[in-house]
Design a protein around this motif. Structure first.
Motif, PDB file in Angstrom:
ATOM      1  N   ARG A  37       0.845  -1.197   0.000  1.00  0.00           N
ATOM      2  CA  ARG A  37       0.000   0.000   0.000  1.00  0.00           C
ATOM      3  C   ARG A  37       0.879   1.245   0.000  1.00  0.00           C
ATOM      4  N   GLN A  38       0.279   2.335  -0.455  1.00  0.00           N
ATOM      5  CA  GLN A  38       1.000   3.596  -0.483  1.00  0.00           C
ATOM      6  C   GLN A  38       0.059   4.712  -0.065  1.00  0.00           C
ATOM      7  N   ALA A  39       0.375   5.330   1.045  1.00  0.00           N
ATOM      8  CA  ALA A  39      -0.394   6.461   1.536  1.00  0.00           C
ATOM      9  C   ALA A  39       0.136   7.740   0.894  1.00  0.00           C
ATOM     10  N   PRO A  40      -0.674   8.781   0.836  1.00  0.00           N
ATOM     11  CA  PRO A  40      -0.228  10.039   0.235  1.00  0.00           C
ATOM     12  C   PRO A  40       1.045  10.559   0.894  1.00  0.00           C
ATOM     13  N   GLY A  41       2.021  10.870   0.065  1.00  0.00           N
ATOM     14  CA  GLY A  41       3.266  11.425   0.563  1.00  0.00           C
ATOM     15  C   GLY A  41       4.200  10.431   1.219  1.00  0.00           C
ATOM     16  N   LYS A  42       3.854   9.164   1.163  1.00  0.00           N
ATOM     17  CA  LYS A  42       4.690   8.135   1.798  1.00  0.00           C
ATOM     18  C   LYS A  42       5.160   7.118   0.777  1.00  0.00           C
ATOM     19  N   GLU A  43       6.165   6.361   1.191  1.00  0.00           N
ATOM     20  CA  GLU A  43       6.668   5.308   0.318  1.00  0.00           C
ATOM     21  C   GLU A  43       5.723   4.104   0.348  1.00  0.00           C
ATOM     22  N   LYS A  86      -8.371   1.578  10.461  1.00  0.00           N
ATOM     23  CA  LYS A  86      -7.967   2.816  11.118  1.00  0.00           C
ATOM     24  C   LYS A  86      -7.671   3.878  10.066  1.00  0.00           C
ATOM     25  N   PRO A  87      -7.757   5.143  10.429  1.00  0.00           N
ATOM     26  CA  PRO A  87      -7.446   6.196   9.446  1.00  0.00           C
ATOM     27  C   PRO A  87      -6.059   6.031   8.836  1.00  0.00           C
ATOM     28  N   GLU A  88      -5.126   5.504   9.592  1.00  0.00           N
ATOM     29  CA  GLU A  88      -3.773   5.316   9.056  1.00  0.00           C
ATOM     30  C   GLU A  88      -3.685   4.183   8.039  1.00  0.00           C
ATOM     31  N   ASP A  89      -4.754   3.437   7.857  1.00  0.00           N
ATOM     32  CA  ASP A  89      -4.793   2.424   6.805  1.00  0.00           C
ATOM     33  C   ASP A  89      -5.173   3.028   5.452  1.00  0.00           C
ATOM     34  N   THR A  90      -5.523   4.299   5.439  1.00  0.00           N
ATOM     35  CA  THR A  90      -5.872   4.972   4.191  1.00  0.00           C
ATOM     36  C   THR A  90      -4.685   4.952   3.236  1.00  0.00           C
ATOM     37  N   ALA A  91      -4.916   4.418   2.047  1.00  0.00           N
ATOM     38  CA  ALA A  91      -3.831   4.266   1.070  1.00  0.00           C
ATOM     39  C   ALA A  91      -4.392   3.680  -0.212  1.00  0.00           C
ATOM     40  N   VAL A  92      -3.585   3.712  -1.231  1.00  0.00           N
ATOM     41  CA  VAL A  92      -3.854   2.921  -2.436  1.00  0.00           C
ATOM     42  C   VAL A  92      -3.212   1.558  -2.216  1.00  0.00           C
ATOM     43  N   TYR A  93      -4.004   0.519  -2.383  1.00  0.00           N
ATOM     44  CA  TYR A  93      -3.537  -0.841  -2.160  1.00  0.00           C
ATOM     45  C   TYR A  93      -3.254  -1.515  -3.501  1.00  0.00           C
ATOM     46  N   ILE A 104      13.957 -13.830  -1.264  1.00  0.00           N
ATOM     47  CA  ILE A 104      14.244 -14.391   0.043  1.00  0.00           C
ATOM     48  C   ILE A 104      13.343 -13.711   1.074  1.00  0.00           C
ATOM     49  N   LEU A 105      13.069 -14.411   2.144  1.00  0.00           N
ATOM     50  CA  LEU A 105      12.068 -13.953   3.100  1.00  0.00           C
ATOM     51  C   LEU A 105      12.377 -12.557   3.619  1.00  0.00           C
ATOM     52  N   SER A 106      13.631 -12.297   3.915  1.00  0.00           N
ATOM     53  CA  SER A 106      13.996 -11.005   4.485  1.00  0.00           C
ATOM     54  C   SER A 106      13.834  -9.863   3.492  1.00  0.00           C
ATOM     55  N   ASP A 107      13.654 -10.193   2.234  1.00  0.00           N
ATOM     56  CA  ASP A 107      13.537  -9.180   1.187  1.00  0.00           C
ATOM     57  C   ASP A 107      12.089  -8.926   0.778  1.00  0.00           C
ATOM     58  N   THR A 108      11.151  -9.699   1.308  1.00  0.00           N
ATOM     59  CA  THR A 108       9.771  -9.604   0.832  1.00  0.00           C
ATOM     60  C   THR A 108       9.090  -8.305   1.221  1.00  0.00           C
ATOM     61  N   GLU A 109       9.619  -7.621   2.233  1.00  0.00           N
ATOM     62  CA  GLU A 109       8.994  -6.375   2.656  1.00  0.00           C
ATOM     63  C   GLU A 109       9.368  -5.190   1.789  1.00  0.00           C
ATOM     64  N   PHE A 110      10.258  -5.389   0.873  1.00  0.00           N
ATOM     65  CA  PHE A 110      10.704  -4.304   0.019  1.00  0.00           C
ATOM     66  C   PHE A 110      10.031  -4.391  -1.345  1.00  0.00           C
ATOM     67  N   ALA A 111       9.583  -3.248  -1.845  1.00  0.00           N
ATOM     68  CA  ALA A 111       8.815  -3.235  -3.084  1.00  0.00           C
ATOM     69  C   ALA A 111       9.641  -3.631  -4.300  1.00  0.00           C
ATOM     70  N   ARG A 112      10.924  -3.408  -4.248  1.00  0.00           N
ATOM     71  CA  ARG A 112      11.769  -3.747  -5.400  1.00  0.00           C
ATOM     72  C   ARG A 112      11.748  -5.246  -5.635  1.00  0.00           C
ATOM     73  N   GLY A 113      11.767  -5.609  -6.897  1.00  0.00           N
ATOM     74  CA  GLY A 113      11.899  -7.021  -7.239  1.00  0.00           C
ATOM     75  C   GLY A 113      10.601  -7.765  -7.469  1.00  0.00           C
ATOM     76  N   TRP A 117       2.544  -5.850 -10.809  1.00  0.00           N
ATOM     77  CA  TRP A 117       1.752  -5.019  -9.906  1.00  0.00           C
ATOM     78  C   TRP A 117       0.380  -4.769 -10.514  1.00  0.00           C
ATOM     79  N   GLY A 118      -0.633  -4.764  -9.656  1.00  0.00           N
ATOM     80  CA  GLY A 118      -1.953  -4.347 -10.100  1.00  0.00           C
ATOM     81  C   GLY A 118      -2.035  -2.840 -10.188  1.00  0.00           C
ATOM     82  N   GLN A 119      -3.167  -2.346 -10.615  1.00  0.00           N
ATOM     83  CA  GLN A 119      -3.319  -0.917 -10.852  1.00  0.00           C
ATOM     84  C   GLN A 119      -3.604  -0.139  -9.574  1.00  0.00           C
ATOM     85  N   GLY A 120      -3.919  -0.812  -8.498  1.00  0.00           N
ATOM     86  CA  GLY A 120      -4.183  -0.143  -7.234  1.00  0.00           C
ATOM     87  C   GLY A 120      -5.667   0.120  -7.027  1.00  0.00           C
ATOM     88  N   THR A 121      -6.070   0.019  -5.777  1.00  0.00           N
ATOM     89  CA  THR A 121      -7.441   0.347  -5.411  1.00  0.00           C
ATOM     90  C   THR A 121      -7.397   1.177  -4.124  1.00  0.00           C
TER      91      THR A 121
END
Length: 127
Positions: A37-43, A86-93, A104-113, A117-121
């Motif tokens: 997910r990506q919230a406004p102004g955030k990574e 919660k309001p902090e869950d507001t984002a494009v998913y 690798i498991l330790s790398d799954t939290e990073f968007a690279r790789g 990707w879907g178009q987002g909702t």
């Protein structure tokens, strides 16, 4: 390969939504499938991921206990049930696919790789 996400909308805090993502173009039994997910102004940030055929599911700490990921390999779909929003869950998913060889498991939290990707909702949670 195409990913079509749906299910976003406006909900009050404490409410629930279910996001769905339909993958097409081939079978995905060996792929990882999940959500960022990506919230406004955030990574863009990791939300949840199902590795392999769905036997291993991982969640971000911020959603653990509130969100549930499920996948149907027969239908090539992955869903995200979101409760106690919660309001902090507001984002494009965005739904994502990780093709073999899987990250690798330790790398799954990073968007690279992530190859696909879907178009987002958009999910908006009002306080």
């Amino acid at each position: 390969v195409q990913l079509q996400a749906s299910g976003g909308g406006l909900v009050q805090a404490g409410g629930s939504l279910t996001l769905s993502c339909a993958a097409s173009g081939r079978t995905f039994n060996r792929d990882g499938m999940g959500w960022f997910r990506q919230a406004p102004g955030k990574e863009r940030e990791f939300v949840a991921l199902s590795r392999w055929s769905g036997s291993n599911i991982y969640y971000a700490d911020s959603v653990k206990g509130r969100f549930t990921l499920s996948r149907d390999n027969g239908k090539n779909t992955v869903s995200l049930q979101m409760n106690d929003l919660k309001p902090e869950d507001t984002a494009v998913y965005y739904c994502v696919v990780d093709t073999p060889p899987l990250k690798i498991l330790s790398d799954t939290e990073f968007a690279r790789g992530y190859e696909y990707w879907g178009q987002g909702t958009l999910v908006t949670v009002s306080s």
